[in-house]
Design an enzyme around this catalytic site. Structure first.
Site, PDB file in Angstrom:
ATOM      1  CG  HIS A  95      -1.725   1.290   1.408  1.00  0.00           C
ATOM      2  ND1 HIS A  95      -2.554   1.328   0.277  1.00  0.00           N
ATOM      3  CD2 HIS A  95      -1.839   2.354   2.050  1.00  0.00           C
ATOM      4  CE1 HIS A  95      -3.571   2.487   0.449  1.00  0.00           C
ATOM      5  NE2 HIS A  95      -3.038   3.032   1.541  1.00  0.00           N
ATOM      6  CB  SER A  96       1.134   4.366   0.122  1.00  0.00           C
ATOM      7  OG  SER A  96       1.176   5.731  -0.092  1.00  0.00           O
ATOM      8  CG  MET A  97       7.352   3.510   0.671  1.00  0.00           C
ATOM      9  SD  MET A  97       8.301   4.217   2.153  1.00  0.00           S
ATOM     10  CE  MET A  97       8.095   2.765   3.258  1.00  0.00           C
ATOM     11  CB  SER A 123      -3.075  -0.736  -2.354  1.00  0.00           C
ATOM     12  OG  SER A 123      -3.980   0.153  -1.944  1.00  0.00           O
TER      13      SER A 123
END
Length: 251
Positions: A95-97, A123
């Site tokens: 997720h993200s990073m 994500s």
């Protein structure tokens, strides 16, 4: 460094044992995040899936360690632990990073003894090689950094007004944003792994169209799912994210 019970590695956490699982899902947290972000997922996943969460240095069980400041080093540490602790089919979710760390880990794992994951889930993040929405955030002062964190929806307004809490949280968050901002993949190449990309319809940091660019990072097919919510839609719509995860792992 102390090993986490159940894995033999400080890099991985396991919240529930799933001895009969047919596939392992390895999860990568967001900037400033820790393994506990995914704690509820472990109980909600079907029994056929085992879950491992990457624990980055500098937080929770690894609080005494300095954070990693290079994406390559972060991915290599995670890969070594995954190769040590995982056998059989597996998938990566970031997720993200965490999506970028999962991508870099996929590239390395595909060349190693474990082989490539069966699927990569990315994500709330634009594809590697594109300037991300948080460029320059690590250069902001503390108030500016807190404003970014609150705008993303991960922390309720006012929680980080406490200066003691700030002193614990902000150095790790700032370090992670610096790591992402200085990540310069050389000729980011598509992976030979199917990709599912997930986006929040109202994410202020990255649009669904930008998330859709993960289609360029795979030679094995791409699925885009847009869910209601902001940057942290996996928290508020966990059941739907897990439904998509289980669906695409069954393909």
């Amino acid at each position: 460094m102390r090993s986490v019970p159940g894995t033999g590695s400080p890099w991985l956490r396991r919240f529930h044992a799933r001895e009969g699982a047919r596939l392992t899902v390895v999860l990568f947290p967001h900037a400033g995040g820790s393994a506990n972000f995914y704690r509820e997922w472990s109980a909600d996943l079907p029994e056929e899936y085992a879950l491992l969460v990457v624990q980055y240095p500098g937080r929770e069980t690894r609080m005494g360690e300095p954070p990693v400041d290079r994406m390559e080093d972060l991915a290599e540490g995670a890969v070594a632990a995954i190769e040590e602790c995982v056998s059989g089919p597996y998938a990566l979710f970031g997720h993200s990073m965490g999506a970028l760390v999962a991508y870099e880990s996929t590239r390395r794992l595909a060349k190693g003894p474990l082989g490539a994951p069966v699927r990569l889930f990315a994500s709330a993040r634009c594809a590697p090689g594109r300037e991300g929405p948080t460029a320059g955030v690590h250069l902001l002062d503390d108030d500016g950094l807190v404003a970014v964190i609150e705008a993303l929806g991960g922390t309720p307004p006012g929680v980080l007004a406490d200066h003691g809490l700030r002193s614990l949280v902000l150095p790790t968050v700032r370090g992670d944003y610096r790591l992402v901002d200085t990540y310069r993949p050389t000729a980011p190449a598509p992976v030979d792994v199917p990709v599912t990309a997930l986006a929040g319809a109202d994410d202020p940091s990255v649009t669904p169209e930008e998330v859709a660019a993960w289609a360029e990072m795979t030679t094995r097919g791409h699925v885009l799912e847009v869910l209601p919510g902001d940057h942290f839609f996996p928290v508020r719509h966990r059941a739907e994210v897990l439904r998509i995860l289980a669906r695409d792992l069954a393909r």
